[in-house]
Design a protein around this motif. Structure first.
Motif, PDB file in Angstrom:
ATOM      1  N   SER A  94       0.571 -27.254 -18.450  1.00 61.15           N
ATOM      2  CA  SER A  94      -0.243 -26.052 -18.457  1.00 61.15           C
ATOM      3  C   SER A  94       0.512 -24.859 -19.029  1.00 61.15           C
ATOM      4  O   SER A  94       1.717 -24.719 -18.872  1.00 61.15           O
ATOM      5  CB  SER A  94      -0.679 -25.739 -17.030  1.00 61.15           C
ATOM      6  OG  SER A  94      -1.317 -24.480 -16.983  1.00 61.15           O
ATOM      7  N   ASN A  95      -0.230 -23.983 -19.703  1.00 63.02           N
ATOM      8  CA  ASN A  95       0.329 -22.724 -20.181  1.00 63.02           C
ATOM      9  C   ASN A  95      -0.087 -21.564 -19.284  1.00 63.02           C
ATOM     10  O   ASN A  95       0.249 -20.423 -19.538  1.00 63.02           O
ATOM     11  CB  ASN A  95      -0.138 -22.452 -21.616  1.00 63.02           C
ATOM     12  CG  ASN A  95       0.450 -23.433 -22.598  1.00 63.02           C
ATOM     13  OD1 ASN A  95       1.620 -23.768 -22.502  1.00 63.02           O
ATOM     14  ND2 ASN A  95      -0.364 -23.895 -23.541  1.00 63.02           N
ATOM     15  N   VAL A  96      -0.878 -21.868 -18.223  1.00 58.46           N
ATOM     16  CA  VAL A  96      -1.344 -20.836 -17.302  1.00 58.46           C
ATOM     17  C   VAL A  96      -0.197 -20.427 -16.385  1.00 58.46           C
ATOM     18  O   VAL A  96       0.566 -21.267 -15.920  1.00 58.46           O
ATOM     19  CB  VAL A  96      -2.525 -21.360 -16.462  1.00 58.46           C
ATOM     20  CG1 VAL A  96      -3.028 -20.283 -15.505  1.00 58.46           C
ATOM     21  CG2 VAL A  96      -3.651 -21.825 -17.378  1.00 58.46           C
ATOM     22  N   THR A  97      -0.058 -19.129 -16.144  1.00 57.65           N
ATOM     23  CA  THR A  97       1.002 -18.654 -15.254  1.00 57.65           C
ATOM     24  C   THR A  97       0.404 -17.815 -14.127  1.00 57.65           C
ATOM     25  O   THR A  97      -0.555 -17.072 -14.320  1.00 57.65           O
ATOM     26  CB  THR A  97       2.035 -17.811 -16.014  1.00 57.65           C
ATOM     27  OG1 THR A  97       1.375 -16.706 -16.635  1.00 57.65           O
ATOM     28  CG2 THR A  97       2.733 -18.646 -17.084  1.00 57.65           C
ATOM     29  N   TYR A  98       0.991 -17.947 -12.953  1.00 52.92           N
ATOM     30  CA  TYR A  98       0.602 -17.174 -11.782  1.00 52.92           C
ATOM     31  C   TYR A  98       1.875 -16.663 -11.123  1.00 52.92           C
ATOM     32  O   TYR A  98       2.964 -17.198 -11.349  1.00 52.92           O
ATOM     33  CB  TYR A  98      -0.180 -18.027 -10.788  1.00 52.92           C
ATOM     34  CG  TYR A  98      -1.501 -18.529 -11.312  1.00 52.92           C
ATOM     35  CD1 TYR A  98      -2.641 -17.728 -11.256  1.00 52.92           C
ATOM     36  CD2 TYR A  98      -1.621 -19.799 -11.852  1.00 52.92           C
ATOM     37  CE1 TYR A  98      -3.864 -18.177 -11.736  1.00 52.92           C
ATOM     38  CE2 TYR A  98      -2.834 -20.261 -12.333  1.00 52.92           C
ATOM     39  CZ  TYR A  98      -3.951 -19.446 -12.276  1.00 52.92           C
ATOM     40  OH  TYR A  98      -5.150 -19.896 -12.758  1.00 52.92           O
ATOM     41  N   ASP A  99       1.727 -15.650 -10.298  1.00 50.13           N
ATOM     42  CA  ASP A  99       2.877 -15.119  -9.568  1.00 50.13           C
ATOM     43  C   ASP A  99       2.629 -15.270  -8.069  1.00 50.13           C
ATOM     44  O   ASP A  99       1.832 -14.548  -7.488  1.00 50.13           O
ATOM     45  CB  ASP A  99       3.109 -13.652  -9.919  1.00 50.13           C
ATOM     46  CG  ASP A  99       4.375 -13.096  -9.274  1.00 50.13           C
ATOM     47  OD1 ASP A  99       5.108 -13.886  -8.618  1.00 50.13           O
ATOM     48  OD2 ASP A  99       4.635 -11.890  -9.421  1.00 50.13           O
ATOM     49  N   PHE A 100       3.305 -16.242  -7.467  1.00 49.50           N
ATOM     50  CA  PHE A 100       3.233 -16.451  -6.024  1.00 49.50           C
ATOM     51  C   PHE A 100       4.565 -16.106  -5.361  1.00 49.50           C
ATOM     52  O   PHE A 100       4.880 -16.631  -4.295  1.00 49.50           O
ATOM     53  CB  PHE A 100       2.842 -17.897  -5.720  1.00 49.50           C
ATOM     54  CG  PHE A 100       1.382 -18.199  -5.977  1.00 49.50           C
ATOM     55  CD1 PHE A 100       0.436 -17.970  -4.995  1.00 49.50           C
ATOM     56  CD2 PHE A 100       0.977 -18.691  -7.203  1.00 49.50           C
ATOM     57  CE1 PHE A 100      -0.909 -18.237  -5.233  1.00 49.50           C
ATOM     58  CE2 PHE A 100      -0.365 -18.968  -7.452  1.00 49.50           C
ATOM     59  CZ  PHE A 100      -1.315 -18.736  -6.468  1.00 49.50           C
ATOM     60  N   SER A 101       5.312 -15.224  -5.975  1.00 50.49           N
ATOM     61  CA  SER A 101       6.592 -14.811  -5.414  1.00 50.49           C
ATOM     62  C   SER A 101       6.400 -14.238  -4.014  1.00 50.49           C
ATOM     63  O   SER A 101       5.479 -13.454  -3.769  1.00 50.49           O
ATOM     64  CB  SER A 101       7.244 -13.753  -6.309  1.00 50.49           C
ATOM     65  OG  SER A 101       7.469 -14.256  -7.602  1.00 50.49           O
ATOM     66  N   GLY A 102       7.264 -14.650  -3.084  1.00 56.02           N
ATOM     67  CA  GLY A 102       7.195 -14.167  -1.719  1.00 56.02           C
ATOM     68  C   GLY A 102       6.154 -14.870  -0.874  1.00 56.02           C
ATOM     69  O   GLY A 102       5.986 -14.547   0.304  1.00 56.02           O
ATOM     70  N   GLN A 103       5.450 -15.845  -1.454  1.00 57.82           N
ATOM     71  CA  GLN A 103       4.424 -16.559  -0.709  1.00 57.82           C
ATOM     72  C   GLN A 103       4.882 -17.982  -0.367  1.00 57.82           C
ATOM     73  O   GLN A 103       5.821 -18.518  -0.963  1.00 57.82           O
ATOM     74  CB  GLN A 103       3.115 -16.613  -1.510  1.00 57.82           C
ATOM     75  CG  GLN A 103       2.514 -15.236  -1.755  1.00 57.82           C
ATOM     76  CD  GLN A 103       1.109 -15.326  -2.326  1.00 57.82           C
ATOM     77  OE1 GLN A 103       0.292 -16.128  -1.884  1.00 57.82           O
ATOM     78  NE2 GLN A 103       0.828 -14.494  -3.316  1.00 57.82           N
ATOM     79  N   VAL A 104       4.201 -18.566   0.599  1.00 54.75           N
ATOM     80  CA  VAL A 104       4.519 -19.915   1.066  1.00 54.75           C
ATOM     81  C   VAL A 104       3.286 -20.798   0.892  1.00 54.75           C
ATOM     82  O   VAL A 104       2.192 -20.433   1.317  1.00 54.75           O
ATOM     83  CB  VAL A 104       4.951 -19.911   2.544  1.00 54.75           C
ATOM     84  CG1 VAL A 104       5.203 -21.339   3.033  1.00 54.75           C
ATOM     85  CG2 VAL A 104       6.194 -19.050   2.731  1.00 54.75           C
ATOM     86  N   ALA A 105       3.484 -21.941   0.255  1.00 50.08           N
ATOM     87  CA  ALA A 105       2.385 -22.881   0.038  1.00 50.08           C
ATOM     88  C   ALA A 105       2.706 -24.218   0.688  1.00 50.08           C
ATOM     89  O   ALA A 105       3.863 -24.639   0.739  1.00 50.08           O
ATOM     90  CB  ALA A 105       2.140 -23.078  -1.462  1.00 50.08           C
ATOM     91  N   LEU A 106       1.678 -24.871   1.166  1.00 52.00           N
ATOM     92  CA  LEU A 106       1.800 -26.210   1.742  1.00 52.00           C
ATOM     93  C   LEU A 106       0.900 -27.146   0.942  1.00 52.00           C
ATOM     94  O   LEU A 106      -0.271 -26.831   0.709  1.00 52.00           O
ATOM     95  CB  LEU A 106       1.388 -26.193   3.210  1.00 52.00           C
ATOM     96  CG  LEU A 106       1.505 -27.501   4.014  1.00 52.00           C
ATOM     97  CD1 LEU A 106       1.680 -27.190   5.497  1.00 52.00           C
ATOM     98  CD2 LEU A 106       0.281 -28.403   3.829  1.00 52.00           C
TER      99      LEU A 106
END
Length: 256
Positions: A2-14
């Motif tokens: 993928s070339n899509v970018t997101y910013d989840f800095s500082g977040q927690v994912a499960l």
């Protein structure tokens, strides 16, 4: 990729079912976008290999071995994530099993019960504990993995279709219930994707990949990264008005 970018800095994912396929692709995408990620799977060997690979890339990840059909283990899964990382911002409930195609009257009760325990009860259980944590924070996003089988009927796997329809029902109802509490719940409905599980089904003659490709308007199977893109979008600030939806990512199959 993928070339899509997101910013989840500082977040927690499960991410459950994270040792391979859609789950691993999504865990990698969250980690590449700056999130701390808890990878969950019942296959401890494959899980540790996935965690090791991400840590070698400098990602902050945690591996949790869990059978999502066991409510106690699911509760501990969420508690361990929060104990390690401090919170839970996004969850992708992806763990599931696919039965071998068979005539409806030949389905064993034990197989049907196991299918429902993992694919439907497992989602219910995961959401329960994820919601408790997210509500204490006042925010969060959950994406459940249904399937194109959750949107249409099909031959050979009626129990699987029933479970995945159930996931859509849970998603819509819980999405409505928690929308005003700062928590968004949606589902992604993948078509037939190129994953290790699908390849095994093909090798055992339980799935005709040539027929699958012919049946899809886009004339190809999907990539795991295309599901990861959809999950991250549903968890991002780009979808803040999307509530209780079952997003088909299936190459147009269910539009026919």
């Amino acid at each position: 990729m993928s070339n899509v970018t997101y910013d989840f800095s500082g977040q927690v994912a499960l991410v459950s079912g994270a040792a391979a396929g859609l789950g691993l692709a999504t865990a990698k995408a969250f980690a590449a976008s700056g999130a701390k990620v808890a990878l969950v799977d019942i296959d401890e060997g494959a899980l540790q290999a996935a965690v090791k690979g991400l840590r070698e890339e400098g990602r902050e990840v945690l591996g949790i071995c869990c059978d999502v059909s066991d409510d106690r283990q699911v509760k501990e899964m969420v508690e361990k994530t929060v104990k390690t990382f401090g919170r839970l911002d996004a969850a992708y409930n992806n763990a599931g099993i696919v039965p071998r195609a068979t005539d409806f009257t030949e389905i064993l009760q034990s197989d049907y019960d196991r299918l429902m325990a993992v694919n439907l009860k497992g989602v219910w259980s995961a959401m329960k504990y994820e919601l408790l944590q997210m509500e204490s924070q006042g925010s969060g996003t959950i994406v459940n993995c249904s399937s194109l089988a959750g949107l249409v009927g099909g031959y050979g796997r009626p129990g699987y279709h029933a479970a995945k329809h159930g996931v859509v029902g849970l998603t819509r109802s819980v999405g409505m219930e928690y929308a005003a509490r700062g928590i968004r719940v949606n589902a992604v409905c993948p078509g037939t994707m190129v994953t290790p599980q699908v390849m095994r089904m093909s090798e055992s003659n339980d799935l005709d990949l040539e027929l699958v490709e012919k049946s899809v308007p886009i004339k190809r199977m999907g990539r795991a990264e295309e599901i990861a893109d959809a999950v991250l979008w549903l968890c991002s600030s780009g979808s803040t008005y999307v509530i209780g939806q079952a997003l088909a990512v299936d190459g147009g199959y269910t539009t026919q």
